[in-house]
Design an enzyme around this catalytic site. Structure first.
Site, PDB file in Angstrom:
ATOM      1  N   ASN A  49    -109.793  79.102 -48.971  1.00 36.66           N
ATOM      2  CA  ASN A  49    -110.011  78.466 -47.667  1.00 36.66           C
ATOM      3  C   ASN A  49    -111.091  77.391 -47.761  1.00 36.66           C
ATOM      4  O   ASN A  49    -111.666  76.994 -46.756  1.00 36.66           O
ATOM      5  CB  ASN A  49    -110.438  79.520 -46.639  1.00 36.66           C
ATOM      6  CG  ASN A  49    -109.363  80.568 -46.441  1.00 36.66           C
ATOM      7  OD1 ASN A  49    -108.181  80.246 -46.418  1.00 36.66           O
ATOM      8  ND2 ASN A  49    -109.764  81.816 -46.323  1.00 36.66           N
ATOM      9  N   HIS A 135    -106.037  87.108 -35.445  1.00 37.79           N
ATOM     10  CA  HIS A 135    -106.557  87.746 -36.661  1.00 37.79           C
ATOM     11  C   HIS A 135    -106.916  89.219 -36.436  1.00 37.79           C
ATOM     12  O   HIS A 135    -107.276  89.629 -35.324  1.00 37.79           O
ATOM     13  CB  HIS A 135    -107.817  86.975 -37.085  1.00 37.79           C
ATOM     14  CG  HIS A 135    -108.372  87.400 -38.394  1.00 37.79           C
ATOM     15  ND1 HIS A 135    -109.519  88.155 -38.507  1.00 37.79           N
ATOM     16  CD2 HIS A 135    -107.946  87.167 -39.661  1.00 37.79           C
ATOM     17  CE1 HIS A 135    -109.780  88.360 -39.796  1.00 37.79           C
ATOM     18  NE2 HIS A 135    -108.845  87.765 -40.513  1.00 37.79           N
ATOM     19  N   GLU A 176    -106.725  82.000 -31.560  1.00 39.87           N
ATOM     20  CA  GLU A 176    -107.217  81.204 -32.690  1.00 39.87           C
ATOM     21  C   GLU A 176    -106.864  79.755 -32.398  1.00 39.87           C
ATOM     22  O   GLU A 176    -105.904  79.477 -31.675  1.00 39.87           O
ATOM     23  CB  GLU A 176    -106.518  81.650 -33.988  1.00 39.87           C
ATOM     24  CG  GLU A 176    -106.946  83.021 -34.434  1.00 39.87           C
ATOM     25  CD  GLU A 176    -106.241  83.483 -35.713  1.00 39.87           C
ATOM     26  OE1 GLU A 176    -105.888  82.649 -36.559  1.00 39.87           O
ATOM     27  OE2 GLU A 176    -106.059  84.697 -35.842  1.00 39.87           O
ATOM     28  N   SER A 180    -104.100  81.738 -38.881  1.00 42.42           N
ATOM     29  CA  SER A 180    -104.476  81.862 -40.290  1.00 42.42           C
ATOM     30  C   SER A 180    -103.295  82.053 -41.230  1.00 42.42           C
ATOM     31  O   SER A 180    -103.378  81.702 -42.395  1.00 42.42           O
ATOM     32  CB  SER A 180    -105.471  83.007 -40.470  1.00 42.42           C
ATOM     33  OG  SER A 180    -104.900  84.228 -40.055  1.00 42.42           O
ATOM     34  N   ASP A 205    -111.244  81.277 -31.551  1.00 41.84           N
ATOM     35  CA  ASP A 205    -111.652  81.539 -32.934  1.00 41.84           C
ATOM     36  C   ASP A 205    -111.229  80.318 -33.747  1.00 41.84           C
ATOM     37  O   ASP A 205    -110.039  80.085 -33.953  1.00 41.84           O
ATOM     38  CB  ASP A 205    -110.934  82.823 -33.406  1.00 41.84           C
ATOM     39  CG  ASP A 205    -111.158  83.118 -34.890  1.00 41.84           C
ATOM     40  OD1 ASP A 205    -111.391  82.168 -35.660  1.00 41.84           O
ATOM     41  OD2 ASP A 205    -111.065  84.295 -35.265  1.00 41.84           O
ATOM     42  N   HIS A 208    -110.310  78.481 -38.904  1.00 41.89           N
ATOM     43  CA  HIS A 208    -109.575  77.533 -39.752  1.00 41.89           C
ATOM     44  C   HIS A 208    -109.496  76.147 -39.142  1.00 41.89           C
ATOM     45  O   HIS A 208    -108.750  75.293 -39.641  1.00 41.89           O
ATOM     46  CB  HIS A 208    -108.164  78.076 -40.029  1.00 41.89           C
ATOM     47  CG  HIS A 208    -108.187  79.402 -40.707  1.00 41.89           C
ATOM     48  ND1 HIS A 208    -108.345  79.537 -42.073  1.00 41.89           N
ATOM     49  CD2 HIS A 208    -108.138  80.660 -40.205  1.00 41.89           C
ATOM     50  CE1 HIS A 208    -108.358  80.817 -42.388  1.00 41.89           C
ATOM     51  NE2 HIS A 208    -108.241  81.524 -41.268  1.00 41.89           N
ATOM     52  N   LYS A 236    -115.128  79.110 -44.663  1.00 40.89           N
ATOM     53  CA  LYS A 236    -113.867  78.424 -44.946  1.00 40.89           C
ATOM     54  C   LYS A 236    -114.184  76.950 -45.239  1.00 40.89           C
ATOM     55  O   LYS A 236    -114.705  76.658 -46.316  1.00 40.89           O
ATOM     56  CB  LYS A 236    -112.891  78.688 -43.810  1.00 40.89           C
ATOM     57  CG  LYS A 236    -112.738  80.230 -43.647  1.00 40.89           C
ATOM     58  CD  LYS A 236    -111.656  80.666 -42.780  1.00 40.89           C
ATOM     59  CE  LYS A 236    -111.747  82.138 -42.437  1.00 40.89           C
ATOM     60  NZ  LYS A 236    -111.444  83.063 -43.524  1.00 40.89           N
TER      61      LYS A 236
HETATM   62  N1  PMP Z   1    -110.938  84.845 -37.812  1.00 41.55           N
HETATM   63  C1  PMP Z   1    -109.940  84.331 -38.540  1.00 41.55           C
HETATM   64  C2  PMP Z   1    -108.845  83.593 -37.839  1.00 41.55           C
HETATM   65  C3  PMP Z   1    -109.935  84.475 -39.930  1.00 41.55           C
HETATM   66  O1  PMP Z   1    -108.932  83.973 -40.657  1.00 41.55           O
HETATM   67  C4  PMP Z   1    -111.008  85.165 -40.547  1.00 41.55           C
HETATM   68  C5  PMP Z   1    -111.091  85.329 -42.055  1.00 41.55           C
HETATM   69  N2  PMP Z   1    -109.932  85.589 -42.710  1.00 41.55           N
HETATM   70  C6  PMP Z   1    -111.999  85.707 -39.743  1.00 41.55           C
HETATM   71  C7  PMP Z   1    -111.943  85.520 -38.389  1.00 41.55           C
HETATM   72  C8  PMP Z   1    -113.129  86.471 -40.350  1.00 41.55           C
HETATM   73  O2  PMP Z   1    -114.089  85.582 -40.814  1.00 41.55           O
HETATM   74  P1  PMP Z   1    -115.042  85.996 -42.011  1.00 41.55           P
HETATM   75  O3  PMP Z   1    -114.257  85.768 -43.257  1.00 41.55           O
HETATM   76  O4  PMP Z   1    -116.210  85.091 -41.882  1.00 41.55           O
HETATM   77  O5  PMP Z   1    -115.387  87.425 -41.819  1.00 41.55           O
END
Ligand code: PMP
Length: 390
Positions: A49, A135, A176, A180, A205, A208, A236
């Site tokens: 990422n 997520h 989001e 993701s 969120d 990404h 990321k």
């Molecule tokens: N939200 C989304 C949409 C994600 O893709 C991720 C990580 N995969 C997270 C939250 C969690 O973030 P972190 O890796 O900083 O724990």
């Protein structure tokens, strides 16, 4: 064997039988365009990422090292005791400025931030409304909080509106910005309007999105200013680790007082805050970074479309190639690995059965040649698979 041990053994067996076994392979190189592993392979990295190639960037590294030299490697405590450092404060101010939000607080990870905020804000009698493809950290927060938790069909405004019309003490709608596993974007403007109309708070969120979407890669707040609770991770596009929540001063003060994932945990190391600050400086001062990423994404899409690869409709750094079947997706990722490319194999149950995919991620650190070679290799293998079926 006691009951819990039996459950563990059966769980592991089931995971293997279903072709869902997850494996971690230690890399021996730093991050970036190339990844090396202890078995001697070096792969072009289409699986991380690190969208802007900042995880191993010299300036970001230097900021980290300098801060560690000056202030040590640990924060030494939770933020409200002794953990909060002026480097954290500086990062919060910088982020408030970039996002246009009043205040910012920091978390050790995005997972903790999402869990913490939702469980602190949502009470019994409230309604948490989420996109179906949110997520795991958000979906699990829905299970852990005391509110009723409902999901609407992915990016479907009618379905979201139906949920928003439900009666509840207080409502929070969460999406989001960039999904993701699919790489598509949420209709932020419409969701913000509808949330406002139904007196719901709107949370985004932007894990990404920050560093990728919006004209200068400044993320969801540059597309929709009416976001009440904004989450972004630094692990990321910024290439570091840790996360932020932004909101108006009362929301952030409330969370500072009551969010257990903030109060009862060790603050992120100040050197990480310094590195995140340096990454943000690069993002804001060097528009060519985001421009390069956008160019590489465009090139990948153009070539993949010409090759008729089964893409999903994504304009972001996440470019899934649908390959139904856990075995098929794993064997194709392995084929790519043998030819020098690291790509993610996303299996059920992470995505719905039948929706398994390779998850390719594009980075500003890729050369045009990397992208051309990657698409050509994938095309070769897909052609071979097709012949096999016919
Ligand atoms: N939200 C989304 C949409 C994600 O893709 C991720 C990580 N995969 C997270 C939250 C969690 O973030 P972190 O890796 O900083 O724990």
């Amino acid at each position: 064997m006691n009951k819990l041990s039996q459950r563990i053994t059966a769980g592991l067996q089931h995971q293997r039988q279903q072709g869902r076994w997850r494996q971690q392979v230690a890399r021996t190189s730093g991050h970036g365009r190339l990844l090396s592993h202890s078995n001697g392979t070096t792969l072009i990295n289409f699986a991380s990422n690190d969208y802007l190639g900042l995880a191993n960037d010299a300036i970001v590294r230097q900021a980290f090292v300098k801060a560690a030299d000056q202030y040590g490697v640990g924060s030494g405590g939770s933020a409200l005791i002794t953990g909060y450092h002026q480097l954290h404060q500086h990062l919060c101010e910088q982020l408030a400025d970039i996002t246009g939000m009043q205040r910012v607080m920091l978390f050790g990870s995005g997972f903790a931030a999402n869990q913490g905020v939702i469980t602190a804000l949502m009470k019994s009698g409230d309604l948490l409304i989420q996109d179906k493809l949110n997520h795991a950290s958000l979906i699990d927060a829905g299970l852990h909080c005391r509110a009723d938790s409902v999901r609407y069909r992915h990016n479907d405004l009618t379905s979201a509106e139906q949920q928003l019309q439900r009666q509840a003490e207080a409502k929070l709608l969460v999406t989001e910005s960039v999904f993701s596993m699919d790489g598509d974007q949420a209709p932020l403007n419409e969701l913000a309007q509808r949330s406002q109309r139904h007196e719901a708070m709107f949370m985004v969120d932007d894990a990404h999105g920050l560093g990728v979407i919006g004209d200068q890669g400044l993320g969801a707040t540059s597309i929709e200013p009416n976001i009440d609770v904004y989450m972004a991770t630094f692990g990321k596009a910024l290439g570091v680790g840790g996360a932020m929540i932004a909101g108006d001063k009362d929301i952030i003060e409330y969370l500072t007082q009551f969010c257990r994932h903030y109060v009862y945990t060790t603050a992120m190391p100040p050197a990480m805050a310094a590195a995140a600050s340096a990454a943000l400086n690069r993002l804001t001062n060097e528009p060519e970074l985001v421009a390069t990423l956008k160019h590489r994404i465009g090139l990948f899409k153009k070539l993949a479309q010409q090759a008729n690869l089964p893409l999903l409709p994504s304009n972001t750094a996440i470019q899934p190639v649908l390959l139904p079947g856990n075995d098929t997706v794993v064997s194709t990722a392995e084929y790519m690995r043998q030819r020098g490319f690291a790509v993610g194999a996303i299996r059920a149950p992470t995505v719905k059965a039948g929706q398994e995919r390779l998850r390719l991620t594009i980075s500003a650190s890729h050369t045009e040649r990397d992208i051309e070679n990657c698409v050509a290799t994938l095309n070769e293998e897909m052609g071979r698979m097709q012949e096999h079926i016919e």
